[in-house]
Design a protein around this motif. Sequence first.
Motif, PDB file in Angstrom:
ATOM      1  N   LEU A  73       0.869  -0.915   0.125  1.00 56.57           N
ATOM      2  CA  LEU A  73       0.021  -0.583   0.141  1.00 56.57           C
ATOM      3  C   LEU A  73       0.433   1.163   0.262  1.00 56.57           C
ATOM      4  O   LEU A  73       0.615   2.564  -0.310  1.00 56.57           O
ATOM      5  CB  LEU A  73      -0.743  -0.064   1.188  1.00 56.57           C
ATOM      6  N   LEU A  74       1.962   1.021   0.921  1.00 59.62           N
ATOM      7  CA  LEU A  74       2.526   2.727   0.638  1.00 59.62           C
ATOM      8  C   LEU A  74       3.296   2.388  -0.436  1.00 59.62           C
ATOM      9  O   LEU A  74       3.952   3.647  -0.999  1.00 59.62           O
ATOM     10  CB  LEU A  74       4.370   1.954   1.881  1.00 59.62           C
ATOM     11  N   GLU A  75       4.482   1.609  -0.960  1.00 57.40           N
ATOM     12  CA  GLU A  75       4.470   1.590  -2.655  1.00 57.40           C
ATOM     13  C   GLU A  75       4.057   2.065  -3.265  1.00 57.40           C
ATOM     14  O   GLU A  75       3.939   2.863  -3.862  1.00 57.40           O
ATOM     15  CB  GLU A  75       5.797   0.201  -2.309  1.00 57.40           C
ATOM     16  N   ALA A  95      -9.175   0.706  -2.160  1.00 57.14           N
ATOM     17  CA  ALA A  95      -7.384   0.580  -2.550  1.00 57.14           C
ATOM     18  C   ALA A  95      -6.981   0.250  -1.239  1.00 57.14           C
ATOM     19  O   ALA A  95      -6.094  -1.269  -1.661  1.00 57.14           O
ATOM     20  CB  ALA A  95      -6.946   1.951  -1.945  1.00 57.14           C
ATOM     21  N   TRP A  96      -7.080  -0.854  -0.012  1.00 63.00           N
ATOM     22  CA  TRP A  96      -7.044  -0.529   0.973  1.00 63.00           C
ATOM     23  C   TRP A  96      -7.368  -2.591   0.362  1.00 63.00           C
ATOM     24  O   TRP A  96      -6.090  -3.266   0.663  1.00 63.00           O
ATOM     25  CB  TRP A  96      -7.015  -0.268   1.999  1.00 63.00           C
ATOM     26  N   ASP A 124      -6.777  -6.748   5.139  1.00 61.52           N
ATOM     27  CA  ASP A 124      -7.848  -8.330   5.777  1.00 61.52           C
ATOM     28  C   ASP A 124      -9.266  -7.122   5.882  1.00 61.52           C
ATOM     29  O   ASP A 124      -8.352  -5.769   6.059  1.00 61.52           O
ATOM     30  CB  ASP A 124      -7.327  -9.254   6.217  1.00 61.52           C
ATOM     31  N   PRO A 125     -10.214  -7.728   6.310  1.00 61.22           N
ATOM     32  CA  PRO A 125     -10.639  -6.839   6.558  1.00 61.22           C
ATOM     33  C   PRO A 125     -10.638  -6.250   8.228  1.00 61.22           C
ATOM     34  O   PRO A 125     -11.300  -4.742   8.309  1.00 61.22           O
ATOM     35  CB  PRO A 125     -12.247  -7.402   6.641  1.00 61.22           C
ATOM     36  N   GLN A 126      -9.833  -7.284   8.969  1.00 61.20           N
ATOM     37  CA  GLN A 126      -9.560  -6.059  10.136  1.00 61.20           C
ATOM     38  C   GLN A 126      -8.639  -5.471  10.260  1.00 61.20           C
ATOM     39  O   GLN A 126      -8.712  -3.993  10.872  1.00 61.20           O
ATOM     40  CB  GLN A 126      -9.119  -7.718  11.117  1.00 61.20           C
ATOM     41  N   GLN A 127      -8.383  -5.672   9.361  1.00 62.06           N
ATOM     42  CA  GLN A 127      -6.852  -4.559   9.328  1.00 62.06           C
ATOM     43  C   GLN A 127      -7.566  -2.928   8.708  1.00 62.06           C
ATOM     44  O   GLN A 127      -6.879  -1.957   9.056  1.00 62.06           O
ATOM     45  CB  GLN A 127      -5.560  -4.812   8.068  1.00 62.06           C
ATOM     46  N   ARG A 128      -8.659  -3.422   8.045  1.00 60.25           N
ATOM     47  CA  ARG A 128      -8.934  -2.259   7.122  1.00 60.25           C
ATOM     48  C   ARG A 128     -10.441  -1.007   7.970  1.00 60.25           C
ATOM     49  O   ARG A 128      -9.820  -0.147   8.008  1.00 60.25           O
ATOM     50  CB  ARG A 128      -9.664  -2.575   5.944  1.00 60.25           C
TER      51      ARG A 128
END
Length: 375
Positions: free
Chosen positions: A24-26, A41-42, A48-52
Amino acid sequence: MSQDHAPLLRLLMSGGALAPRRALLERHGTPAAALAAGPRAWRDAGLDPQQRASLHAPDRDVLSHALAWLDHPGHHLLGWHEPDYPALLRRCSSPPVALFVDGDPTALWRPLVAIVGSRAATATGRDHAAFFSRAFVDAGLAVASGLASGVDAAAHEAALAREAGCTVAVVGTGPDLTYPAQNRPLHRRIARQGAVVSEFVPGTHARTSHFPSRNRILAALSLGTLVVEAGEKSGALITARQAAECGREVFALPGSIRHPLSRGCHRLIREGAGLVEEPGEVIEALSGPARDLGHLLRARLHETESQHVPGSATAPSQLSPDYQCLWLALGPDPTPMDCLLERTGLTVASLSSMLLAMELDGWISVEHGRYSRRS
């Protein structure tokens, strides 16, 4: 302003797999742009859903505590997207999204040798760790370890005792905490004379699962790893394995066949680690990797290779003004860091980086923390 770190902190706090967050950073260039790209975009980057969900609604207390820590002088956050992110760490598997640094971030670009071993080291093991640490520092290397009891603490202490000695501690807690607690004074001294490094946000307490993760960073930041004493199930063996997986040199000290803390070292030697008895054996083996690190450092500093012949009395004209100033401040007699700071007017961080680049490039010599033009 530490508030500028908030987007990167939110990426760190989202947890989970590292690769999607680096991707995502790159893809978006900066943490702020990555967050602004939004949930679609995420998801496309692999979060994954938890990260989002965490990115969308971060823990405000954790975020505020981390921002407050970063407000203090000497506290830094190095992100994957930044040029100062350590090149050796970038090249290994599973590099962290960012590193918290308490101390001098340029220490992570020095030629580091990891010294690791048992927390319950014998007096002989601690003596060996200190002996090798002093020799490495005197040779212009820096010492890395994990701020644990036993071998780690002995290696850190010996490096700090040398004039201008540098040591880096990679820890399995947040950068504001110390494990074990009795090493708090050592933690503070390392931060003043080197760097304490963590991938965990401030306020993170020690957990068993953190230490293998810590060990991979320690192994990756170092040119090589020396195991002093280790039992058959020692965490030092994990560091050594991870160092080998990164393509780093691994060394081990042999010991008594009857001592349980020799068994891990003997196992490493059977598996191909270098058996060493003297520091010079490690120093010689790491001379090539140290030169390679010098090339990476020159690229980072955007310096072109000089055609200068060492020993000339004139500063090379193609160098930047700061490098010319430093070259003129050096002479044939060894000069301590504090004198060079006074003569050049440079900051400690800038001067340390420049001296390291010149040392690795063969222009200068360093002996007992003093610098001189190479004759």
